[in-house]
Write an enzyme that holds these catalytic residues in place. Sequence first.
Site: not given
Ligand code: PGA
Ligand code: ZN
Length: 417
Positions: A42, A147, A157, A200, A236, A281, A308, A333, A361, A384
């Site tokens: 995503s 996911h 999440e 995840e 999230d 998030e 994010d 990230k 991650h 995270k």
């Molecule tokens: P992604 O999602 O690593 O698939 O982008 C993780 C997140 O949205 O935090």
């Molecule tokens: Zn996110």
Amino acid sequence: MDSVIEDIRVRKILDSRGNPTLEVDVITWNGFGRAAAPSGASTGAREVVAFPLGGVDSIIEEVEDVIAAELIGMDAEDLLEIDLVLKEIDGTENLSSLGGNTTVAVSMAVAKAAASSYNLPLYRFLGGNMPYQIPYPLGNMINGGAHAGKNAPDIQEFLILPVGAEDITEAVFANTAVHRRIRELIQKKDQLFTGGKGDEGGWAPNLTNQEALEIQSQACEEISQEEGVLIKPCLDMAASEFWDSDQEKYVYKKEGIARDTGEQVDYVNEIIDTYKMFFVEDPIREGDFQGFADLTQRSGKKCLICGDDLFVTNAHILAEGIEVGAANSIIIKPNQIGTLSDTYQTVNLARTHQYVPVVSHRSGETTDETIAHLAVAWSCPIIKTGAVGGERIAKLNELIRLEEEMSNPQMADLSQK
Ligand code: PGA
Ligand code: ZN
């Protein structure tokens, strides 16, 4: 001299979804560093490009020839300069010719090689002589959205943070205790639950958002009591994934409900109050700084509102957000921005403006443990990185080792929000 780069090697390896990714080795006169790039599902629209069109295969020769030719002979300690050279070789604004996953793997491997050249763990090489703190692990319990399969919740999440843990070992085991309890609670609700998980490592159940919220909250309360460690629920939402730009609404397919931006702000605010959420998030779609700011104004004193996809670890975009009070926390990230020095710049800007940086991650991961060191080196109070699964525990177990190595280790200070 110790850290002069002598060779660079690169290979295609597996990530946790079974997709190819890049691993880079950097060899210095007296050291060695290895790093691999993760990948998102995503992803934010304004992230740098992960790989050029031809994918991992198309870039391997380029790293071995062009990048290696430039970097061999440079000092791995000069990270800033090396990152500049990588961006120069690429020559585009969004790293589309080399790919941000290529540059980030090289950048992280160079940093690890520099640290190793001086016999230092990466966090000490990057962080200098600070009193180090251990970040709290934000663990993923239930997966939905992009996911998980199509019957899972729309919210991506359902997470937890063991805010009462006294050390990292207590924290990670509190997380897995909740993870286990959630499985039992799902099973009670749905006799047909197979025990399936999402990308995840959280459970991927056939539940509505509401049902998942209830189970998450119940498990937090029960395990907090039983283990004597206060554990708070977090989310999230990855709201861009269920924003319908034609209807201009957030479409919750499982419940058959569509909410406009005002209703979404009300809904999230209500969830925060009802379940005492510690962290939420991407509750609003990327690009909507005003929607974010409205929610942060309402809820920012009682909850971390984290961007994010909104900020994509980009200091310029974060600066836009700071201007309007969009959030009070940011996901970090490294592969969203492509180099370690640009990642650090964003962390610094965040901290200067009291935005809590959360090192994270991606949904597609490897056993690379670098982000554990980054969270410690840069004093990020939260990391995270899931709760279970080989690619997630690679980071968590590294934190256990780092804590053991520190003299007088302390958990991070979460009171800055
Ligand atoms: P992604 O999602 O690593 O698939 O982008 C993780 C997140 O949205 O935090
Ligand atoms: Zn996110």
